[in-house]
Design an enzyme around this catalytic site. Structure first.
Site, PDB file in Angstrom:
ATOM      1  N   TYR A  64       0.808  -1.165  -0.115  1.00 44.85           N
ATOM      2  CA  TYR A  64       0.007  -0.131  -0.141  1.00 44.85           C
ATOM      3  C   TYR A  64       0.809   1.329   0.045  1.00 44.85           C
ATOM      4  CZ  TYR A  64      -3.450   3.542   1.327  1.00 44.85           C
ATOM      5  OH  TYR A  64      -4.390   4.526   1.507  1.00 44.85           O
TER       6      TYR A  64
ATOM      7  N   GLU B 296     -11.480   4.287   4.210  1.00 47.80           N
ATOM      8  CA  GLU B 296     -11.351   5.195   5.090  1.00 47.80           C
ATOM      9  C   GLU B 296     -12.305   5.413   6.135  1.00 47.80           C
ATOM     10  OE1 GLU B 296      -8.491   6.691   5.822  1.00 47.80           O
ATOM     11  OE2 GLU B 296      -7.336   6.224   4.064  1.00 47.80           O
TER      12      GLU B 296
ATOM     13  N   TRP C 205      -5.612   0.698   9.988  1.00 49.88           N
ATOM     14  CA  TRP C 205      -5.551   0.894   8.786  1.00 49.88           C
ATOM     15  C   TRP C 205      -4.991  -0.671   8.177  1.00 49.88           C
ATOM     16  CZ3 TRP C 205      -7.853   2.846   5.158  1.00 49.88           C
ATOM     17  CH2 TRP C 205      -7.517   2.609   3.788  1.00 49.88           C
TER      18      TRP C 205
END
Length: 183
Positions: A21, A43, A51
């Protein structure tokens, strides 16, 4: 420790999804509306969680939310909400699920007015984070300062995704990160 430092300290053969990522997605421009919607959805679902968890559940989210197809999610009804609430592969939070459906409907409205969600973002660029947050709160549900800031950094509209010393920083610039236009 910054995100860049955290990722650079991971071993080269790591299966930690943050490595890919960070190196290939974070801070790079996103052109496709469905991909932008998918990032916003992740998000929003990350709020209160990590995350890393979102990255590990990304495929399950994509499947559960019709490949992040905005029109398909906008058409979700109560049966879909119940299906999502029972899907152990995603975050099962009624407020976040309702926000995803509402936000998909709002993006459809913005697409009708601006031609695309990306065009809407571009039409309001550049802005500082506070102005972006105000704009997002006017249009979307379950969006606060952290969610909006991370979303916009993650797709190249706000600076801060990478340290200037990070090699990926230059790559995001070369890829056309929008924040560079505002500097």
């Amino acid at each position: 420790m910054t995100y860049c430092e955290l990722v650079h300290n991971l071993p080269p053969d790591t299966d930690n999804p943050n490595k890919h990522y960070h190196d290939c997605e974070y801070g790079f421009p996103i052109e496709d509306d469905n991909a932008l919607f998918g990032r916003l959805l992740l998000e929003i679902n990350q709020a209160g969680l990590s995350w890393t968890l979102m990255l590990k559940k990304q495929a399950a989210f994509q499947t559960a939310y019709a490949d992040f197809d905005i029109a398909a999610v906008a058409a979700f009804g109560e049966a879909d909400t119940e299906r999502l609430l029972n899907d152990a592969g995603i975050v099962r939070n009624r407020l976040k699920i309702h926000a995803a459906i509402y936000n998909a409907r709002e993006i459809l409205r913005l697409q009708a007015e601006y031609g695309s969600f990306k065009n809407w973002l571009d039409a309001h660029h550049p802005r500082d984070k506070a102005a972006w947050v105000k704009l997002f709160k006017k249009h979307f549900k379950f969006v606060g300062g952290e969610i909006v800031g991370e979303f916009l950094m993650s797709c190249g509209y706000l600076k801060g995704a990478h340290d200037e010393s990070c090699p990926v920083y230059a790559q995001t610039l070369a890829a056309g990160a929008k924040w560079a236009e505002a500097v």
